[in-house]
Design a protein around this motif. Structure first.
Motif, PDB file in Angstrom:
ATOM      1  N   GLY A  44       0.785  -1.216   0.000  1.00 39.61           N
ATOM      2  CA  GLY A  44       0.000   0.000   0.000  1.00 39.61           C
ATOM      3  C   GLY A  44       0.822   1.273   0.000  1.00 39.61           C
ATOM      4  O   GLY A  44       2.050   1.255  -0.061  1.00 39.61           O
ATOM      5  N   LEU A  45       0.104   2.391   0.068  1.00 43.38           N
ATOM      6  CA  LEU A  45       0.711   3.713  -0.001  1.00 43.38           C
ATOM      7  C   LEU A  45       1.157   4.175   1.385  1.00 43.38           C
ATOM      8  O   LEU A  45       0.486   3.919   2.386  1.00 43.38           O
ATOM      9  N   GLU A  46       2.288   4.880   1.421  1.00 44.58           N
ATOM     10  CA  GLU A  46       2.793   5.453   2.664  1.00 44.58           C
ATOM     11  C   GLU A  46       3.210   6.891   2.389  1.00 44.58           C
ATOM     12  O   GLU A  46       4.084   7.149   1.557  1.00 44.58           O
ATOM     13  N   TRP A  47       2.603   7.834   3.104  1.00 47.09           N
ATOM     14  CA  TRP A  47       2.975   9.236   2.974  1.00 47.09           C
ATOM     15  C   TRP A  47       4.313   9.455   3.678  1.00 47.09           C
ATOM     16  O   TRP A  47       4.539   8.958   4.778  1.00 47.09           O
ATOM     17  N   ILE A  48       5.178  10.256   3.064  1.00 43.17           N
ATOM     18  CA  ILE A  48       6.516  10.476   3.610  1.00 43.17           C
ATOM     19  C   ILE A  48       6.644  11.869   4.226  1.00 43.17           C
ATOM     20  O   ILE A  48       7.073  12.021   5.377  1.00 43.17           O
ATOM     21  N   ALA A  49       6.292  12.899   3.448  1.00 42.02           N
ATOM     22  CA  ALA A  49       6.485  14.266   3.924  1.00 42.02           C
ATOM     23  C   ALA A  49       5.787  15.243   2.993  1.00 42.02           C
ATOM     24  O   ALA A  49       5.504  14.913   1.835  1.00 42.02           O
ATOM     25  N   PHE A  50       5.500  16.446   3.515  1.00 49.24           N
ATOM     26  CA  PHE A  50       5.048  17.515   2.632  1.00 49.24           C
ATOM     27  C   PHE A  50       5.796  18.807   2.939  1.00 49.24           C
ATOM     28  O   PHE A  50       6.368  18.986   4.023  1.00 49.24           O
ATOM     29  N   ILE A  51       5.775  19.703   1.958  1.00 44.94           N
ATOM     30  CA  ILE A  51       6.386  21.013   2.097  1.00 44.94           C
ATOM     31  C   ILE A  51       5.459  22.035   1.463  1.00 44.94           C
ATOM     32  O   ILE A  51       4.852  21.778   0.423  1.00 44.94           O
ATOM     33  N   TYR A  52       5.325  23.186   2.099  1.00 47.62           N
ATOM     34  CA  TYR A  52       4.560  24.295   1.558  1.00 47.62           C
ATOM     35  C   TYR A  52       5.523  25.157   0.755  1.00 47.62           C
ATOM     36  O   TYR A  52       6.727  25.157   1.015  1.00 47.62           O
ATOM     37  N   TYR A  53       4.994  25.924  -0.185  1.00 47.68           N
ATOM     38  CA  TYR A  53       5.875  26.731  -1.025  1.00 47.68           C
ATOM     39  C   TYR A  53       6.660  27.744  -0.194  1.00 47.68           C
ATOM     40  O   TYR A  53       7.721  28.216  -0.616  1.00 47.68           O
ATOM     41  N   SER A  54       6.152  28.055   0.994  1.00 45.55           N
ATOM     42  CA  SER A  54       6.846  28.993   1.875  1.00 45.55           C
ATOM     43  C   SER A  54       8.035  28.341   2.571  1.00 45.55           C
ATOM     44  O   SER A  54       8.874  29.028   3.157  1.00 45.55           O
ATOM     45  N   GLY A  55       8.067  26.986   2.535  1.00 49.45           N
ATOM     46  CA  GLY A  55       9.173  26.265   3.154  1.00 49.45           C
ATOM     47  C   GLY A  55       8.804  25.477   4.397  1.00 49.45           C
ATOM     48  O   GLY A  55       9.610  24.681   4.881  1.00 49.45           O
ATOM     49  N   SER A  56       7.593  25.663   4.921  1.00 52.47           N
ATOM     50  CA  SER A  56       7.201  24.890   6.098  1.00 52.47           C
ATOM     51  C   SER A  56       7.007  23.427   5.711  1.00 52.47           C
ATOM     52  O   SER A  56       6.592  23.121   4.599  1.00 52.47           O
ATOM     53  N   THR A  57       7.325  22.533   6.650  1.00 50.16           N
ATOM     54  CA  THR A  57       7.345  21.103   6.351  1.00 50.16           C
ATOM     55  C   THR A  57       6.600  20.292   7.404  1.00 50.16           C
ATOM     56  O   THR A  57       6.352  20.749   8.519  1.00 50.16           O
ATOM     57  N   ASN A  58       6.264  19.060   7.032  1.00 53.78           N
ATOM     58  CA  ASN A  58       5.710  18.093   7.964  1.00 53.78           C
ATOM     59  C   ASN A  58       6.155  16.714   7.520  1.00 53.78           C
ATOM     60  O   ASN A  58       6.202  16.434   6.312  1.00 53.78           O
ATOM     61  N   TYR A  59       6.501  15.862   8.493  1.00 52.30           N
ATOM     62  CA  TYR A  59       7.059  14.558   8.181  1.00 52.30           C
ATOM     63  C   TYR A  59       6.255  13.435   8.833  1.00 52.30           C
ATOM     64  O   TYR A  59       5.697  13.597   9.916  1.00 52.30           O
ATOM     65  N   ASN A  60       6.271  12.277   8.184  1.00 47.81           N
ATOM     66  CA  ASN A  60       5.720  11.071   8.787  1.00 47.81           C
ATOM     67  C   ASN A  60       6.561  10.753  10.023  1.00 47.81           C
ATOM     68  O   ASN A  60       7.793  10.624   9.928  1.00 47.81           O
ATOM     69  N   PRO A  61       5.913  10.633  11.197  1.00 48.95           N
ATOM     70  CA  PRO A  61       6.690  10.381  12.412  1.00 48.95           C
ATOM     71  C   PRO A  61       7.586   9.148  12.317  1.00 48.95           C
ATOM     72  O   PRO A  61       8.664   9.127  12.909  1.00 48.95           O
ATOM     73  N   SER A  62       7.163   8.155  11.538  1.00 46.54           N
ATOM     74  CA  SER A  62       7.943   6.910  11.457  1.00 46.54           C
ATOM     75  C   SER A  62       9.199   7.066  10.603  1.00 46.54           C
ATOM     76  O   SER A  62      10.086   6.214  10.650  1.00 46.54           O
ATOM     77  N   LEU A  63       9.279   8.128   9.829  1.00 50.09           N
ATOM     78  CA  LEU A  63      10.423   8.339   8.939  1.00 50.09           C
ATOM     79  C   LEU A  63      11.178   9.630   9.242  1.00 50.09           C
ATOM     80  O   LEU A  63      12.236   9.885   8.642  1.00 50.09           O
ATOM     81  N   LYS A  64      10.654  10.418  10.151  1.00 48.53           N
ATOM     82  CA  LYS A  64      11.138  11.775  10.366  1.00 48.53           C
ATOM     83  C   LYS A  64      12.634  11.886  10.575  1.00 48.53           C
ATOM     84  O   LYS A  64      13.277  12.818  10.095  1.00 48.53           O
ATOM     85  N   SER A  65      13.209  10.925  11.288  1.00 48.74           N
ATOM     86  CA  SER A  65      14.634  11.014  11.624  1.00 48.74           C
ATOM     87  C   SER A  65      15.529  10.843  10.400  1.00 48.74           C
ATOM     88  O   SER A  65      16.711  11.185  10.434  1.00 48.74           O
ATOM     89  N   ARG A  66      14.984  10.326   9.306  1.00 47.92           N
ATOM     90  CA  ARG A  66      15.817  10.032   8.129  1.00 47.92           C
ATOM     91  C   ARG A  66      15.464  10.871   6.901  1.00 47.92           C
ATOM     92  O   ARG A  66      16.125  10.758   5.877  1.00 47.92           O
ATOM     93  N   VAL A  67      14.436  11.700   7.003  1.00 49.90           N
ATOM     94  CA  VAL A  67      13.896  12.362   5.814  1.00 49.90           C
ATOM     95  C   VAL A  67      14.108  13.872   5.851  1.00 49.90           C
ATOM     96  O   VAL A  67      13.971  14.506   6.901  1.00 49.90           O
ATOM     97  N   THR A  68      14.427  14.418   4.675  1.00 49.08           N
ATOM     98  CA  THR A  68      14.442  15.858   4.480  1.00 49.08           C
ATOM     99  C   THR A  68      13.732  16.169   3.168  1.00 49.08           C
ATOM    100  O   THR A  68      14.033  15.565   2.134  1.00 49.08           O
TER     101      THR A  68
END
Lengths: 123, 112
Positions: A44-68
């Protein structure tokens, strides 16, 4: 109509860093949220992260330590870096645009997707 | 293991009606977050099918409908057609441990 295209290496060695870029055409990256989503083969599908055009971000808690996630408005692109990869990170990686209507955007609703790119983690 | 639970598969004959359930919890669907549905044809990217529980984007036939109640949601497909054979995913938002997007595990629809 906006189009999204993922690009990057199709093969990454274990413990190394996976880097992907999504190029947006037919529309501006400004004013929208942008996400990375992945799908392991046959799963299945797994969301990783999003970014707003302004630069604000949000990460999947399960991947946060490894994702930018980052973006380059001048190039109309946004990117993903995933460090210390293992075979479990083998997947089709999609980039997607969040739906925006009437000047407001959904934090979790995707109305345009790239075709996806398969990244295999193997030595 | 997905945060939102869907049946692995459903099936139906052409012309019939099928439903696909999506069960969540008090930190996602039960917290009031909307549910969205995507259709994924083999070898293709997902396509938005239903948003905000029961709304169809332009171009989606009215054979597709959605509903939400409590900690669950459902997708209904009436007048089943061969072209509806695909994987269907529900999606919402979860507040634990921090706000983030969540998907169901997907349901394979087979048209008999």
């Amino acid at each position: 109509q906006v189009q999204l295209q993922e690009s990057g290496p199709g093969l990454v060695k274990p413990s190394e860093t996976l880097s992907l870029t999504c190029t947006v055409s037919g529309g501006s990256i400004s004013g929208y949220y942008w996400s990375w989503i992945r799908q392991p083969p046959g799963k299945g599908l797994e969301w990783i992260a999003f970014i707003y055009y302004s630069g604000s971000t949000n990460y999947n808690p399960s991947l946060k330590s490894r994702v930018t996630i980052s973006l380059d408005t001048s190039e109309n692109q946004f990117s993903l870096r995933l460090t210390s990869v293992t075979a479990a990170d083998t997947a089709v990686y999609y980039c997607a645009r969040h739906r925006c209507t009437g000047g407001s955007c959904y934090l979790g609703l995707f109305d345009s997707w790239g075709q996806g790119t398969l990244v295999t983690v193997s030595s | 293991q997905s945060v939102l639970t869907q049946p692995p598969s459903v099936s139906g004959a052409p012309g019939q009606r099928v439903t696909i359930s999506c069960t969540g919890s008090s930190s996602n669907i039960g917290a009031g977050y909307d549910v969205h549905w995507y259709q994924q044809l083999p070898g293709s990217a997902p396509k938005l099918l239903i948003y905000d529980n029961n709304n169809r984007p332009s171009g989606v036939p009215d054979r597709f409908s959605g509903s939400k109640s409590g900690t669950s949601a459902s997708l209904a497909i009436t007048g089943l057609q061969a072209e509806d054979e695909a994987e269907y995913y529900c999606q919402s938002y979860d507040s634990s441990p921090s706000p983030h997007v969540v998907f169901g595990g997907g349901t394979k629809l087979t048209v008999l």
